[in-house]
Every structure is written in C-alpha cells, then in structure tokens.
Design a protein around this motif. Structure first.
Motif, PDB file in Angstrom:
ATOM      1  N   GLY A  27       0.704  -1.262   0.085  1.00 11.33           N
ATOM      2  CA  GLY A  27       0.006  -0.138   0.038  1.00 11.33           C
ATOM      3  C   GLY A  27       0.753   1.360  -0.026  1.00 11.33           C
ATOM      4  N   GLY A  28       2.304   1.179   0.471  1.00 10.46           N
ATOM      5  CA  GLY A  28       2.621   2.231   0.285  1.00 10.46           C
ATOM      6  C   GLY A  28       3.018   3.136   1.684  1.00 10.46           C
ATOM      7  N   VAL A  29       4.016   3.906   1.960  1.00 11.61           N
ATOM      8  CA  VAL A  29       4.150   4.478   2.934  1.00 11.61           C
ATOM      9  C   VAL A  29       3.320   5.675   3.240  1.00 11.61           C
ATOM     10  N   LEU A  30       2.953   6.413   2.207  1.00 17.04           N
ATOM     11  CA  LEU A  30       1.793   7.382   2.367  1.00 17.04           C
ATOM     12  C   LEU A  30       0.689   6.975   2.970  1.00 17.04           C
ATOM     13  N   ALA A  31       0.008   5.814   2.246  1.00 19.99           N
ATOM     14  CA  ALA A  31      -1.282   5.188   2.385  1.00 19.99           C
ATOM     15  C   ALA A  31      -1.009   4.816   4.223  1.00 19.99           C
ATOM     16  N   ASN A  32      -0.041   3.835   4.320  1.00 15.70           N
ATOM     17  CA  ASN A  32      -0.026   3.318   5.784  1.00 15.70           C
ATOM     18  C   ASN A  32       0.083   4.284   6.640  1.00 15.70           C
ATOM     19  N   VAL A  33       1.147   5.276   6.649  1.00 16.76           N
ATOM     20  CA  VAL A  33       1.218   6.113   7.698  1.00 16.76           C
ATOM     21  C   VAL A  33      -0.038   7.247   7.844  1.00 16.76           C
ATOM     22  N   ASN A  34      -0.517   7.455   6.585  1.00 14.12           N
ATOM     23  CA  ASN A  34      -1.875   8.329   7.122  1.00 14.12           C
ATOM     24  C   ASN A  34      -2.908   7.469   7.469  1.00 14.12           C
ATOM     25  N   SER A  77      -2.499   6.653  23.652  1.00  6.95           N
ATOM     26  CA  SER A  77      -2.492   5.899  22.479  1.00  6.95           C
ATOM     27  C   SER A  77      -1.492   6.566  21.573  1.00  6.95           C
ATOM     28  N   ALA A  78      -0.422   5.879  21.187  1.00  6.11           N
ATOM     29  CA  ALA A  78       0.605   6.259  20.092  1.00  6.11           C
ATOM     30  C   ALA A  78       1.097   5.067  19.513  1.00  6.11           C
ATOM     31  N   PHE A  79       1.755   5.454  18.288  1.00  5.37           N
ATOM     32  CA  PHE A  79       2.390   4.311  17.332  1.00  5.37           C
ATOM     33  C   PHE A  79       3.839   4.620  17.230  1.00  5.37           C
ATOM     34  N   LEU A  80       4.599   3.649  17.346  1.00  4.11           N
ATOM     35  CA  LEU A  80       6.004   3.420  16.858  1.00  4.11           C
ATOM     36  C   LEU A  80       6.225   2.422  15.871  1.00  4.11           C
ATOM     37  N   CYS A  81       6.438   2.701  14.535  1.00  4.20           N
ATOM     38  CA  CYS A  81       6.270   1.875  13.473  1.00  4.20           C
ATOM     39  C   CYS A  81       7.617   1.788  12.746  1.00  4.20           C
ATOM     40  N   SER A  82       7.978   0.550  12.006  1.00  4.85           N
ATOM     41  CA  SER A  82       9.042   0.447  11.202  1.00  4.85           C
ATOM     42  C   SER A  82       8.404  -0.340  10.117  1.00  4.85           C
ATOM     43  N   ILE A  83       8.877   0.189   8.774  1.00  6.74           N
ATOM     44  CA  ILE A  83       8.482  -0.222   7.666  1.00  6.74           C
ATOM     45  C   ILE A  83       9.969  -0.692   6.918  1.00  6.74           C
ATOM     46  N   ILE A  84       9.918  -2.232   6.725  1.00  6.41           N
ATOM     47  CA  ILE A  84      11.139  -2.847   6.032  1.00  6.41           C
ATOM     48  C   ILE A  84      10.695  -3.220   4.706  1.00  6.41           C
ATOM     49  N   GLU A  85      11.133  -2.738   3.883  1.00  9.67           N
ATOM     50  CA  GLU A  85      11.164  -3.236   2.324  1.00  9.67           C
ATOM     51  C   GLU A  85      12.184  -4.241   1.901  1.00  9.67           C
TER      52      GLU A  85
END
Length: 117
Positions: A27-34, A77-85
């Motif tokens: 889905g991509g960085v933009l869609a997921n982060v938003n 509630s807060a998020f810490l996320c990693s995106i590993i391609e």
C-alpha cells in the motif's frame, strides 16, 4: 494478517506489537502512515511531510524506516512503526502504547527491528 504478536511491559501499561507482511509495497508509505495517523485522530500528511519525520535505521535485511506517531491530545495511544522493504514484500512492525510507553520502549523497539535477519 499478523505474522506475530507480542506484548511488552512498561511502567503504567502493556504495549501491543504486531508484525505484518504484504507483497510489494503493502500500500506504500503514504497510505499506511496516513491510516495510522487517522487511527490516532490526526490529519493526513503529504509524502514530503512524512519523509521528513522518518528516521532511517539499519538491520541485516537492509535499511528500514522508523516513524513515531503521537497525538498529544490522546496520550493513552501512540504508535512507533518500522517499515522494512525487502525484495518483493514489505514488513511492518507497529507498537501501540501510551505516549509514555512509546518513549520508554523506543530503544528496545529499535533494537528488536534492527535484529531482523
């Protein structure tokens, strides 16, 4: 769709950590982060704004993107996320905790994500 789920204790609560994997860019960085921002009641950001808030980290799988998403008006509630391609897929690691929990567990989360092989 979760590959794995973990819990992590912090002073004042329990964080939920999920690992998911999707083909391609997922889905991509933009869609997921938003989507994550919306889950916290925040407005969408442009890709440029998102890229400015991403911190690049390294693991044996290669570089990954780390992003912290916090709504100061919702401290529970807060998020810490990693995106590993990796090759033909994208792995997402997302920790959900209070703002305090995210801050307490951030270094351990980075160590965990950096350990992927």
């Amino acid at each position: 769709m979760r590959l794995a789920s973990f819990s992590a204790n912090y002073i004042g609560g329990l964080a939920d950590i999920s690992i998911t994997s999707f083909s391609g860019q997922g889905g991509g960085v933009l869609a997921n982060v938003n989507r994550w921002r919306k889950q916290l009641g925040l407005n969408s950001h442009s890709l440029s704004q998102i890229n400015n808030s991403i911190i690049l980290k390294k693991s044996d799988l290669g570089n990954y993107k780390l992003i912290k998403i916090i709504n100061e008006d919702k401290p529970l509630s807060a998020f810490l996320c990693s995106i590993i391609e990796i090759k033909n897929s994208t792995v997402f690691v997302k920790m959900n905790a209070s703002i305090s929990g995210i801050n307490q567990l951030e270094e351990e989360f980075i160590t965990f994500c950096s350990s992927f092989k």
